[in-house]
Motif scaffolding. Structure first.
Motif, PDB file in Angstrom:
ATOM      1  N   ILE A  71       0.841  -1.203   0.000  1.00  0.00           N
ATOM      2  CA  ILE A  71       0.000   0.000   0.000  1.00  0.00           C
ATOM      3  C   ILE A  71       0.874   1.250   0.000  1.00  0.00           C
ATOM      4  CG2 ILE A  71      -1.602   1.365   1.407  1.00  0.00           C
ATOM      5  CD1 ILE A  71      -2.899  -1.337   2.211  1.00  0.00           C
ATOM      6  N   ALA A  72       1.913   1.279   0.818  1.00  0.00           N
ATOM      7  CA  ALA A  72       2.810   2.437   0.858  1.00  0.00           C
ATOM      8  C   ALA A  72       3.506   2.622  -0.484  1.00  0.00           C
ATOM      9  CB  ALA A  72       3.835   2.262   1.979  1.00  0.00           C
ATOM     10  N   ARG A  73       3.944   1.526  -1.100  1.00  0.00           N
ATOM     11  CA  ARG A  73       4.609   1.612  -2.394  1.00  0.00           C
ATOM     12  C   ARG A  73       3.650   2.124  -3.456  1.00  0.00           C
ATOM     13  NH1 ARG A  73       4.922  -0.650  -7.005  1.00  0.00           N
ATOM     14  NH2 ARG A  73       3.477  -2.330  -6.546  1.00  0.00           N
ATOM     15  N   LEU A  74       2.431   1.621  -3.439  1.00  0.00           N
ATOM     16  CA  LEU A  74       1.439   2.051  -4.424  1.00  0.00           C
ATOM     17  C   LEU A  74       1.061   3.519  -4.244  1.00  0.00           C
ATOM     18  CD1 LEU A  74      -0.846  -1.112  -4.537  1.00  0.00           C
ATOM     19  CD2 LEU A  74       0.697  -0.289  -6.329  1.00  0.00           C
ATOM     20  N   ARG A  75       0.999   3.980  -3.007  1.00  0.00           N
ATOM     21  CA  ARG A  75       0.710   5.399  -2.769  1.00  0.00           C
ATOM     22  C   ARG A  75       1.816   6.278  -3.334  1.00  0.00           C
ATOM     23  NH1 ARG A  75      -1.663   4.776   3.311  1.00  0.00           N
ATOM     24  NH2 ARG A  75      -3.793   4.345   2.686  1.00  0.00           N
ATOM     25  N   ALA A  76       3.056   5.873  -3.110  1.00  0.00           N
ATOM     26  CA  ALA A  76       4.184   6.638  -3.652  1.00  0.00           C
ATOM     27  C   ALA A  76       4.163   6.625  -5.173  1.00  0.00           C
ATOM     28  CB  ALA A  76       5.499   6.070  -3.129  1.00  0.00           C
ATOM     29  N   GLU A  77       3.871   5.479  -5.752  1.00  0.00           N
ATOM     30  CA  GLU A  77       3.810   5.372  -7.210  1.00  0.00           C
ATOM     31  C   GLU A  77       2.667   6.210  -7.768  1.00  0.00           C
ATOM     32  OE1 GLU A  77       3.281   2.007 -10.715  1.00  0.00           O
ATOM     33  OE2 GLU A  77       3.699   1.367  -8.668  1.00  0.00           O
ATOM     34  N   LEU A  78       1.522   6.202  -7.088  1.00  0.00           N
ATOM     35  CA  LEU A  78       0.389   7.008  -7.529  1.00  0.00           C
ATOM     36  C   LEU A  78       0.738   8.494  -7.514  1.00  0.00           C
ATOM     37  CD1 LEU A  78      -2.573   7.282  -8.362  1.00  0.00           C
ATOM     38  CD2 LEU A  78      -3.165   7.264  -5.935  1.00  0.00           C
ATOM     39  N   ALA A  79       1.435   8.942  -6.471  1.00  0.00           N
ATOM     40  CA  ALA A  79       1.845  10.344  -6.399  1.00  0.00           C
ATOM     41  C   ALA A  79       2.768  10.688  -7.562  1.00  0.00           C
ATOM     42  CB  ALA A  79       2.528  10.621  -5.064  1.00  0.00           C
ATOM     43  N   ARG A  80       3.693   9.785  -7.886  1.00  0.00           N
ATOM     44  CA  ARG A  80       4.624  10.022  -8.992  1.00  0.00           C
ATOM     45  C   ARG A  80       3.881  10.065 -10.327  1.00  0.00           C
ATOM     46  NH1 ARG A  80       6.681   6.850 -12.564  1.00  0.00           N
ATOM     47  NH2 ARG A  80       6.091   4.956 -11.475  1.00  0.00           N
ATOM     48  N   VAL A  81       2.950   9.149 -10.526  1.00  0.00           N
ATOM     49  CA  VAL A  81       2.201   9.093 -11.779  1.00  0.00           C
ATOM     50  C   VAL A  81       1.315  10.334 -11.936  1.00  0.00           C
ATOM     51  CG1 VAL A  81       0.375   7.826 -12.994  1.00  0.00           C
ATOM     52  CG2 VAL A  81       2.292   6.592 -11.996  1.00  0.00           C
ATOM     53  N   LYS A  82       0.716  10.798 -10.851  1.00  0.00           N
ATOM     54  CA  LYS A  82      -0.094  12.015 -10.919  1.00  0.00           C
ATOM     55  C   LYS A  82       0.770  13.207 -11.319  1.00  0.00           C
ATOM     56  CE  LYS A  82      -3.879  11.003  -7.740  1.00  0.00           C
ATOM     57  NZ  LYS A  82      -4.511  11.366  -6.469  1.00  0.00           N
ATOM     58  N   MET A  83       1.970  13.285 -10.750  1.00  0.00           N
ATOM     59  CA  MET A  83       2.872  14.376 -11.089  1.00  0.00           C
ATOM     60  C   MET A  83       3.242  14.302 -12.569  1.00  0.00           C
ATOM     61  SD  MET A  83       6.565  15.392  -9.436  1.00  0.00           S
ATOM     62  CE  MET A  83       7.341  13.912 -10.040  1.00  0.00           C
ATOM     63  N   GLU A  84       3.548  13.118 -13.068  1.00  0.00           N
ATOM     64  CA  GLU A  84       3.891  12.948 -14.479  1.00  0.00           C
ATOM     65  C   GLU A  84       2.711  13.322 -15.374  1.00  0.00           C
ATOM     66  OE1 GLU A  84       5.146   8.899 -14.765  1.00  0.00           O
ATOM     67  OE2 GLU A  84       7.103   9.299 -13.853  1.00  0.00           O
ATOM     68  N   ARG A  85       1.514  12.936 -14.977  1.00  0.00           N
ATOM     69  CA  ARG A  85       0.318  13.263 -15.746  1.00  0.00           C
ATOM     70  C   ARG A  85       0.133  14.774 -15.843  1.00  0.00           C
ATOM     71  NH1 ARG A  85      -4.792  12.648 -12.544  1.00  0.00           N
ATOM     72  NH2 ARG A  85      -3.852  14.540 -11.743  1.00  0.00           N
ATOM     73  N   ASP A  86       0.315  15.461 -14.716  1.00  0.00           N
ATOM     74  CA  ASP A  86       0.167  16.914 -14.713  1.00  0.00           C
ATOM     75  C   ASP A  86       1.195  17.577 -15.628  1.00  0.00           C
ATOM     76  OD1 ASP A  86      -1.902  16.576 -12.930  1.00  0.00           O
ATOM     77  OD2 ASP A  86      -0.708  17.116 -11.160  1.00  0.00           O
ATOM     78  N   ILE A  87       2.408  17.076 -15.613  1.00  0.00           N
ATOM     79  CA  ILE A  87       3.452  17.623 -16.487  1.00  0.00           C
ATOM     80  C   ILE A  87       3.081  17.398 -17.949  1.00  0.00           C
ATOM     81  CG2 ILE A  87       5.846  17.313 -17.236  1.00  0.00           C
ATOM     82  CD1 ILE A  87       6.507  16.726 -14.258  1.00  0.00           C
TER      83      ILE A  87
END
Length: 100
Positions: A71-87
């Motif tokens: 769950i912690a790993r997936l949360r970190a990955e989700l945050a990274r993917v959201k940042m990439e999406r915004d960029i």
């Protein structure tokens, strides 16, 4: 002159700290992990240092289950993917207006 109210200190779970350190030890830079997770670089550096010294634990810590780590790993990955999406959204908008 009014005094500014101090910001409350952020509290992080042991699992969150361990996941952040795992990302750094996995090859990502402290700055990149800090930006992704919203953690100050110095704080993350302190966690990495504590891990290397075997001090990244708390006395009342329960063993972390595989599900909690996932769950912690997936949360970190989700945050990274959201940042990439915004960029990517911003880049798409920029190039769409530039090509007209």
């Amino acid at each position: 002159m009014t005094k500014k109210k101090p910001m409350p200190r952020a509290r992080y779970t042991l699992e969150f700290k361990q996941e952040a350190v795992r990302l750094v030890e996995g090859g990502q830079s402290i700055a990149a992990v800090g930006r992704t997770l919203g953690v100050v670089d110095q704080t993350l550096h302190n966690w990495v240092k504590a891990r290397r010294e075997g001090k990244l634990k708390r006395a009342d810590a329960k063993p972390v289950s595989a599900e909690q780590m996932e769950i912690a790993r997936l949360r970190a990955e989700l945050a990274r993917v959201k940042m990439e999406r915004d960029i990517l959204e911003k880049a798409t908008a920029y190039f769409a207006t530039a090509s007209k």
